[in-house]
Design an enzyme around this catalytic site. Structure first.
Site, mmCIF file in Angstrom:
data_model
loop_
_atom_site.group_PDB
_atom_site.id
_atom_site.type_symbol
_atom_site.label_atom_id
_atom_site.label_comp_id
_atom_site.label_asym_id
_atom_site.label_seq_id
_atom_site.Cartn_x
_atom_site.Cartn_y
_atom_site.Cartn_z
ATOM 1 N N GLY A 1 0.690 -1.322 0.035
ATOM 2 C CA GLY A 1 -0.048 0.046 0.107
ATOM 3 C C GLY A 1 0.839 1.230 -0.017
ATOM 4 N N GLN B 1 3.422 10.022 0.831
ATOM 5 C CA GLN B 1 4.771 9.224 0.886
ATOM 6 C C GLN B 1 5.476 9.371 -0.101
ATOM 7 O OE1 GLN B 1 2.594 5.335 2.026
ATOM 8 N NE2 GLN B 1 4.377 5.173 3.127
ATOM 9 N N CYS C 1 5.558 -0.187 7.416
ATOM 10 C CA CYS C 1 5.338 1.224 6.607
ATOM 11 C C CYS C 1 6.606 1.616 5.702
ATOM 12 C CB CYS C 1 4.785 2.328 7.630
ATOM 13 S SG CYS C 1 4.666 4.078 6.561
ATOM 14 N N LEU C 2 6.343 1.717 4.491
ATOM 15 C CA LEU C 2 7.513 2.305 3.637
ATOM 16 C C LEU C 2 8.162 3.361 4.048
ATOM 17 C CD1 LEU C 2 6.061 1.159 0.098
ATOM 18 C CD2 LEU C 2 7.863 -0.052 1.446
ATOM 19 N N HIS D 1 -4.440 2.068 7.221
ATOM 20 C CA HIS D 1 -3.135 2.525 7.404
ATOM 21 C C HIS D 1 -2.957 3.643 6.256
ATOM 22 C CE1 HIS D 1 1.359 1.847 7.677
ATOM 23 N NE2 HIS D 1 1.221 2.646 6.583
ATOM 24 N N GLU D 2 -3.448 3.414 4.909
ATOM 25 C CA GLU D 2 -3.195 4.395 3.905
ATOM 26 C C GLU D 2 -4.019 5.518 4.005
ATOM 27 O OE1 GLU D 2 -0.765 3.932 2.483
ATOM 28 O OE2 GLU D 2 -0.398 1.681 2.790
ATOM 29 N N HIS E 1 -2.561 8.038 6.444
ATOM 30 C CA HIS E 1 -1.344 8.714 5.772
ATOM 31 C C HIS E 1 -1.885 10.252 5.415
ATOM 32 C CE1 HIS E 1 2.432 6.669 6.159
ATOM 33 N NE2 HIS E 1 1.962 5.439 5.736
#
Ligand code: ZN
Length: 452
Positions: free
Chosen positions: A260, A265, A303-304, A346-347, A350
C-alpha cells in the site's frame, strides 16, 4: 449477555464477596493480631496496597495493549486472581507490620495484573446493545455480594475467629478465580471464528488504464520528512496527471515490496491511495472511512516510510470505506476485512498525516525509540543535503545568468560600437556621395542636345 460476560461477572462476584467478608473489619484484624498493629499501621497497609495497585495497573495495562489477545488477557486475570486469593493465606501467619506490608504489596501487584486484563475482556465482549445494562449489572452484583459479605463477616469473626474467616475468604476467592478457566473454550471458539472471517471481502475495482506517458519510480519519503505530517488535499478532478501519479505510485510500491502507498509518501499532498495485498488492486481518490467494527484485532504492521520497523497494532477487524475510482471517477464502496481493512486504514491515515508510530503504547515507543531517532536523523541529513544541493544549483544558475548577462552586455557594447562604426562609415559614405552629388550638381549643366 454472552457467556464470556456472564463468567466474568460471576467470577468477580465471588472474589469481591470473599474480600467483602474481611474488608470492613480489616482494621480490627490488624490491631488485634499484629504486634504493634496501630491504626497508623492500618493506614500504611492500605496505602501500600492501593499505591502498588495504581502504579502497576498502569504499567500492566499499557503492556497488555501491545498484543491484546483474549487468551493472553485470560492468562493474566487467572494468574493475578490466583496470586491475590492465595496471598490472603499469608495473613494467617502474619505477626509484624513489615510482613503485613509485604502481603499488601503482593496483593496490590496481583490485583493490578487482574484488573486491566479483566476489563480488557469485559469491554471487548460487551454486547454493544446492552452496554449500560451489563456494566450496571456487574456493579450491582459485586456490590450486592460485598454488602451481604460485610454483614456476615463480622459475625463469623466474632463467633468463629479470624483464622476461620480468612480461610473462607481464600476459598471463596479461589473458586471465583478458578471459574475463569471456563472462559477458555468460548474465547477459543471466537478466535477460530475470527480467523475464518479474516478473508477478504471486497467489491471488484476496475483495473487501471495505463496513461500514455511512461511513469517512473518515485522517491519514498521517510520518517522525519515533514511532508508525512501534512494533510493531503482532496482531488477535485481526476485527470491524466492523477492517473500518471497513481501509476508511478503503483510501480514505486511494487518495487519497494509494499502492499500500500499513499500520495504524501511520494511527496504529493493529494488524497490518493494504492493498495494491493495480493487480492486485487485498489486505487482510490479521496477515500473515506464510513464504518469501523467495534471488534478489534492485532497484527503486525509496517510502513514504507518507516523502514525496518514492524509493530503489533490493534485495529478494527472490518471497515467500510468509500472513494472514487480513478478510471471513470465513479464513487464506490468497499467492505474490507482483515489485512485489506488494515492496509486501507493505514493508507487513509497517511492522508491525515498519521503514522503507525502515533498509535503505539508507551512500551512499544520505548522499544523502537533508537530506531526512530536514527531514521529521523538520516532523513533530516538527507533533506539538508538536498537543500544544500538545491542552493548550490541555484547559486550556479545565478552565476551563469550573471556571466551570460555580462557577455550579453559585452556583445551588446561591441554591437553598439560596430553599429556606430558602421554608422560613421555610412556617414562618411553619405558625405562622400553627397559631396559627389553636389559636385555633380555643381557641375555646369550642359544644354541638352536638341534633336528634331
Ligand atoms: Zn505507511
Amino acid at each position: 449477555m454472552n457467556k464470556i460476560i456472564k463468567i466474568l461477572i460471576a467470577s468477580d462476584f465471588l472474589i469481591w464477596t470473599g474480600w467483602g467478608l474481611l474488608a470492613p473489619i480489616f482494621a480490627v484484624f490488624i490491631t488485634e493480631r499484629i504486634i504493634g498493629g496501630t491504626l497508623a499501621v492500618v493506614g500504611i497497609a492500605e496505602f501500600i496496597f492501593l499505591a502498588s495497585k495504581s502504579i502497576f495497573q498502569l504499567i500492566f495495562g499499557d503492556y497488555l495493549d501491545i498484543e491484546s489477545s483474549d487468551k493472553r488477557n485470560l492468562r493474566w486475570i487467572l494468574s493475578g486472581s490466583l496470586i491475590f486469593s492465595l496471598s490472603a493465606l499469608l495473613y494467617l501467619n502474619c505477626r509484624y507490620p513489615w510482613q503485613l506490608y509485604g502481603i499488601e504489596f503482593l496483593m496490590g501487584v496481583s490485583s493490578a495484573m487482574a484488573y486491566p486484563s479483566w476489563y480488557g475482556l469485559f469491554i471487548k465482549h460487551l454486547d454493544p446493545r446492552k452496554k449500560s445494562f451489563s456494566i450496571s449489572f456487574h456493579s450491582a452484583v459485586t456490590e450486592g455480594g460485598t454488602a451481604i459479605a460485610a454483614a456476615i463477616g463480622g459475625f463469623v469473626a466474632d463467633y468463629l475467629g479470624f483464622p476461620f474467616l480468612i480461610n473462607i475468604v481464600v476459598l471463596t476467592s479461589l473458586i471465583g478465580s478458578i471459574l475463569l478457566i471456563f472462559l477458555w473454550q468460548p474465547i477459543r471458539e471466537i478466535e477460530q471464528k475470527e480467523r475464518a472471517e479474516s478473508k477478504v471481502d471486497v467489491l471488484p475495482v476496475l483495473p487501471i488504464q495505463a496513461p500514455e506517458t511512461k511513469p517512473g519510480i518515485l522517491t519514498i519519503r521517510k520518517y522525519g520528512d515533514p511532508i508525512l505530517r501534512d494533510h493531503a488535499k482532496s482531488i477535485k478532478e481526476i485527470d491524466d496527471n492523477i492517473r500518471k501519479l497513481a501509476q508511478q505510485m503503483l510501480i514505486t510500491m511494487y518495487k519497494n515490496g509494499g502492499c500500500g502507498l499513499a500520495a504524501p509518501q511520494v511527496g504529493k499532498l493529494v488524497k490518493l491511495i494504492v493498495v494491493d495485498i495480493g487480492e486485487g488492486l485498489i486505487i482510490l481518490a479521496n477515500p473515506k472511512i464510513l464504518k469501523k467494527s467495534w471488534r478489534r484485532v492485532s497484527a503486525e504492521e509496517g510502513c514504507l516510510s518507516l523502514p525496518g520497523i514492524t509493530l503489533k497494532l490493534r485495529r478494527p477487524q472490518k471497515i467500510e470505506i468509500e472513494g472514487f475510482q480513478i478510471n471513470d471517477g465513479k464513487r464506490i464502496k468497499i467492505k474490507a476485512t482483515g489485512l485489506l481493512a488494515r492496509a486501507l486504514m493505514h493508507e487513509i491515515e497517511h492522508l491525515d498525516g498519521i503514522l503507525i508510530i502515533d498509535k503505539l503504547t508507551f512500551w512499544q515507543k520505548w522499544a523502537i525509540r533508537k530506531k526512530l531517532k536514527f531514521l529521523k536523523e538520516d532523513t533530516q541529513k538527507l533533506l539538508r543535503e538536498k537543500q544544500r544541493q538545491k542552493a548550490l544549483r541555484e547559486k550556479a544558475k545565478i552565476k551563469t545568468e550573471k556571466s551570460v548577462t555580462a557577455e550579453t552586455q559585452k556583445s551588446a557594447a561591441a554591437e553598439t560600437q560596430k553599429k556606430s562604426e558602421i554608422q560613421s562609415l555610412r556617414k562618411d559614405e553619405i558625405q562622400k556621395s553627397e559631396s559627389k552629388a553636389l559636385m555633380k550638381i555643381e557641375k555646369p549643366i550642359e544644354p541638352p542636345t536638341k534633336s528634331i
